[in-house]
Write a protein that holds these residues in place. Structure first.
Motif, short mmCIF file in Angstrom:
data_model
loop_
_atom_site.label_atom_id
_atom_site.label_comp_id
_atom_site.label_asym_id
_atom_site.label_seq_id
_atom_site.Cartn_x
_atom_site.Cartn_y
_atom_site.Cartn_z
N VAL A 1 0.84 -1.20 0.00
CA VAL A 1 0.00 0.00 0.00
C VAL A 1 0.88 1.26 0.00
O VAL A 1 0.61 2.22 -0.70
CB VAL A 1 -0.96 0.01 1.21
CG1 VAL A 1 -1.77 1.29 1.26
CG2 VAL A 1 -1.89 -1.19 1.16
N LYS A 2 1.95 1.23 0.78
CA LYS A 2 2.80 2.41 0.91
C LYS A 2 3.41 2.85 -0.43
O LYS A 2 3.47 4.02 -0.74
CB LYS A 2 3.91 2.13 1.93
CG LYS A 2 4.72 3.38 2.24
CD LYS A 2 5.69 3.18 3.38
CE LYS A 2 6.68 4.31 3.49
NZ LYS A 2 6.11 5.61 3.80
N ALA B 1 -2.99 -7.68 -4.36
CA ALA B 1 -4.43 -7.59 -4.11
C ALA B 1 -4.75 -6.57 -3.02
O ALA B 1 -5.72 -5.82 -3.14
CB ALA B 1 -4.97 -8.95 -3.70
N HIS B 2 -3.94 -6.53 -1.97
CA HIS B 2 -4.24 -5.64 -0.84
C HIS B 2 -4.01 -4.17 -1.16
O HIS B 2 -4.53 -3.30 -0.48
CB HIS B 2 -3.40 -6.02 0.38
CG HIS B 2 -3.94 -7.18 1.15
ND1 HIS B 2 -5.01 -7.05 2.00
CD2 HIS B 2 -3.60 -8.48 1.18
CE1 HIS B 2 -5.28 -8.23 2.54
NE2 HIS B 2 -4.44 -9.12 2.04
N SER B 3 -3.20 -3.89 -2.19
CA SER B 3 -2.82 -2.50 -2.41
C SER B 3 -3.96 -1.64 -2.94
O SER B 3 -3.82 -0.43 -3.05
CB SER B 3 -1.61 -2.41 -3.33
OG SER B 3 -1.91 -2.99 -4.56
N LYS C 1 -5.47 5.99 4.56
CA LYS C 1 -4.39 6.98 4.65
C LYS C 1 -3.19 6.35 5.36
O LYS C 1 -2.10 6.89 5.34
CB LYS C 1 -4.88 8.21 5.42
CG LYS C 1 -5.91 9.00 4.64
CD LYS C 1 -6.54 10.09 5.50
CE LYS C 1 -7.77 10.66 4.86
NZ LYS C 1 -8.99 9.84 5.06
N GLU C 2 -3.43 5.22 6.02
CA GLU C 2 -2.38 4.57 6.79
C GLU C 2 -2.05 3.21 6.17
O GLU C 2 -2.78 2.24 6.39
CB GLU C 2 -2.85 4.34 8.24
CG GLU C 2 -3.30 5.57 8.99
CD GLU C 2 -2.13 6.48 9.38
OE1 GLU C 2 -0.97 6.01 9.36
OE2 GLU C 2 -2.39 7.64 9.69
N PRO C 3 -0.95 3.11 5.43
CA PRO C 3 -0.62 1.83 4.79
C PRO C 3 -0.58 0.66 5.78
O PRO C 3 -0.96 -0.46 5.45
CB PRO C 3 0.76 2.08 4.19
CG PRO C 3 0.84 3.55 4.00
CD PRO C 3 0.03 4.16 5.10
N ILE C 4 -0.13 0.96 7.00
CA ILE C 4 0.06 -0.14 7.95
C ILE C 4 -1.27 -0.80 8.35
O ILE C 4 -1.29 -1.97 8.72
CB ILE C 4 0.83 0.37 9.20
CG1 ILE C 4 1.49 -0.81 9.90
CG2 ILE C 4 -0.06 1.13 10.16
CD1 ILE C 4 2.80 -0.52 10.48
#
Lengths: 145, 517
Positions: B159-160, B328-330, B335-338
């Protein structure tokens, strides 16, 4: 003190009737503000393909723009033309829950909605959005037939 | 749709009309495909599964487990500390109502799960238990628990460092976090490693995400309707996948996405019923699992054999450390990748610790594995590399027989589940492969279509080849992804640690608040 009335639009004739009733009611109150809301039925708990997820943000923007242009803006324009102070909102979510939440957030004192526009198998089991709203709303609800 | 139904019908009629002679010829095709395929992939498979010198322990298994252990320790047992928080995130407690309509944590998790929950849980577990004995289950659960930390690391990074395009669509995954992350840290070679990962991801998509699925779906169908050539199943599957990924027929994908979770629940439900009915044997089954984990109970390779099988099949099933889930998760909106990292750690738990364990328990309890009454150990097959089973079942047919011994009609439900799981996994992996393909060759209609056609051809090859070479290649390709991904995660994990520290301190200070109470 200004009274804020929320109108739940659904893009059908019953929504139109709710709008007409709200106009009628507002004309009898001195300081009245109208807020037209359209909720796009959506749940965060559905199953989607990776491609749908990838495109979701774009689709959401399109859905909001479409609802604004086709349903909310014409309603707001009609209200303003009739001399009322009016604004509009579009939001995704569970119709009853979101309508109630937005009313409370915006300081609305009552909600006017149309009667459920159709009945089907799902509605028999889960009840219509209107029924749910009437049962769970925090402010008085007027259902227009 | 009309064309597809016609196509299905023609294929079925062709299959029915084939004379025994034609069937023999077709078997010939299957055998040829099998041989050519095994010869081509042999060296690659050999390299990935090379044992440590002087032992029979493949280095790749150690690579995965050591990584999962390091991530677990480095992030201070994040999978246990933030388990409750992960559930709250999935429930939407921390989701901003203004983001309603975007991809939710639940949706990202469900999409990733539909790519991992599938044949690995049904057929893969049967392979593990069939070769490594019940003890393999113990190592599988352990690998699942440790793998939660690997998944957390890769999905946070996914995500980040994802790409967000002007139209709002997103692309993420290891190829993006490797190249961007390495650049940010001033490390060399990011681009090269990202390219290498993409190549392996394409192979993984064609192997585990495609051929293995087609192969086991064919095994399941032919187990019920009788033996017939694999390429027929392959062509039917390829046609359906083609219709979705090339023809854009969303209705097929939509139906699958909705039916698959239901099938998953039905599968776990059936397993639970079998366990409840045989409640008196659960203690014994766990006994077999624990004893087998450390003694092997006579399986080939002893307890090391059980351990290798358990770790291998867990990794194949939950894909922790492989990097696929990060793609898939991305897509999530946050706002928070974690937060997506926390959510993703539930994936190995559901996939391996819950569903795989259910399958293993049903196989053990239904006594499909033959025990030598004199020694109490398991009887091996003539080749000596697997446990003898009732009727000689392996893979998905072993699971099917195990469920069938308690619920006679369940193999039919399982056949439908297998077909649907295989199909949804193929759709997910075609997307992962495509993302890697477009990373390498650029986005564009011709480039995308080329990959999609290759993908469909491999479905036919996968259904026609026999299980051995397919499973070897599938494992090798998926583990090759893990080689590059984990290597890079070691460099990038400090980025995740920084995110974790920042997020937890803001969570404690009350800066990050729940939206619902």
């Amino acid at each position: 003190m200004t009274v804020k009335i929320v109108i739940g639009l659904d893009g059908t004739d019953t929504g139109e009737r709710a709008l007409a009733f709200a106009k009628d009611l507002a004309s009898k109150i001195d300081a009245c503000e109208l807020l037209a809301i359209y909720v796009i039925e959506w749940s965060p708990f559905t199953f989607q393909t990776p491609e749908e997820n990838e495109q979701r943000h774009k689709r959401r923007e399109e859905e909001i723009a479409l609802a604004m242009a086709r349903i909310v803006e014409p309603a707001v324009a009609a209200l303003q033309e009739a001399g009322f102070k009016a604004s509009g909102l579009v939001r995704h979510g569970d119709v009853a829950e979101t309508l109630n939440k937005l009313t409370v957030e915006n300081g609305g004192s009552q909600i006017i909605v149309g009667r459920a526009s159709s009945d089907g198998f799902a509605k028999r089991i889960f009840g219509s959005s209107t029924q749910n709203l009437v049962m769970h709303a925090d402010v008085p609800v007027t259902v227009v037939g | 749709m009309k064309n597809i139904s016609k196509f299905w019908l023609t294929s079925t009629v062709a299959a029915m009309a084939s004379s025994p002679l034609a069937a023999q010829e077709a078997m010939g095709i299957d055998e040829k495909v099998n041989q050519v395929f095994a010869n081509l992939t042999g060296p690659f498979v050999g390299l990935i599964f090379a044992p440590f010198p002087g032992t029979s322990f493949p280095w790749i298994v150690m690579w995965l487990v050591v990584a999962a252990t390091i991530f677990t320790l480095y992030f201070g047992f994040v999978q246990f500390r933030f388990f409750k928080h992960a559930i709250q995130l999935v429930k939407g407690d921390y989701s901003d109502p203004n983001d309603a309509g975007e991809v939710s944590h639940f949706q990202a998790l469900a999409t990733a799960l539909s790519g991992t929950v599938g044949l690995g849980n049904i057929a893969g577990v049967a392979v593990a238990v069939g070769i490594g004995g019940p003890g393999a289950t113990f190592w599988m659960i352990l690998a699942g628990l440790l793998g939660m930390a690997s998944k957390f690391t890769e999905c946070t990074l996914g995500v980040k460092y994802r790409n967000e395009y002007p139209d709002g669509s997103v692309s993420g995954g290891p190829m993006y976090y490797i190249s961007k992350g390495f650049k940010e840290l001033g490390l060399p070679g990011g681009k090269f490693l990202a390219v290498l990962f993409s190549i392996f991801c394409i192979l993984g998509a064609l192997g585990g995400g495609n051929m293995f699925q087609a192969n086991q779906a064919h095994a399941q169908i032919s187990g019920i309707v009788g033996d017939y050539p694999g390429w027929i199943t392959g062509i039917i599957f390829a046609g359906a996948v083609f219709a979705v990924i090339v023809g854009g027929i969303k209705s097929i994908a939509n139906v699958t996405e909705k039916v698959v979770p239901f099938m998953g629940i039905l599968y776990v439900g059936a397993a639970l019923i079998i366990l409840i009915v045989n409640y008196d044997m659960i203690g014994w089954a766990f006994g077999q699992i624990f004893t087998g984990a450390f003694t092997g109970l006579g399986v080939a390779g002893g307890f090391v054999g059980a351990l290798i099988q358990g770790f291998k099949r867990a990794a194949f099933s939950n894909e922790a450390g492989v990097g696929s889930a990060a793609i898939a998760h991305s897509a999530v909106r946050t706002k928070e990748p974690i937060t997506e990292g926390f959510v993703s750690l539930l994936e190995p738990l559901i996939d391996t610790v819950v569903i795989c364990t259910m399958t293993a328990l049903v196989i053990v309890i239904s006594q499909q594995l033959i025990v030598d009454p004199t020694t109490g150990n398991y009887l091996l097959t003539e080749a000596g590399n697997a446990i003898s089973t009732v009727d000689g079942n392996t893979g998905v047919s072993l699971t099917s027989a195990a469920f069938g011994s308690s619920i006679s009609w369940f193999p039919y439900v399982l056949a439908i589940a297998v077909v649907l799981f295989a199909f949804s996994t193929m759709i997910s992996w075609s997307y992962y492969g495509l993302k890697s393909w477009t990373y390498l060759f650029g986005e564009g209609k011709t480039s995308e279509l080329t990959f999609k056609i290759i993908f469909c051809i491999f479905i036919v090859i996968g259904a026609a080849a026999s299980l051995g070479p397919v499973i070897d290649f599938s494992d090798a390709a998926i583990f090759a992804m893990a080689v590059v991904n984990i290597f890079c995660l070691y460099f990038l994990m400090k980025v995740v640690k920084k995110e974790l520290f920042s997020y937890t301190s803001r969570l404690k200070s009350g800066e990050i608040k729940k939206f619902t109470h």
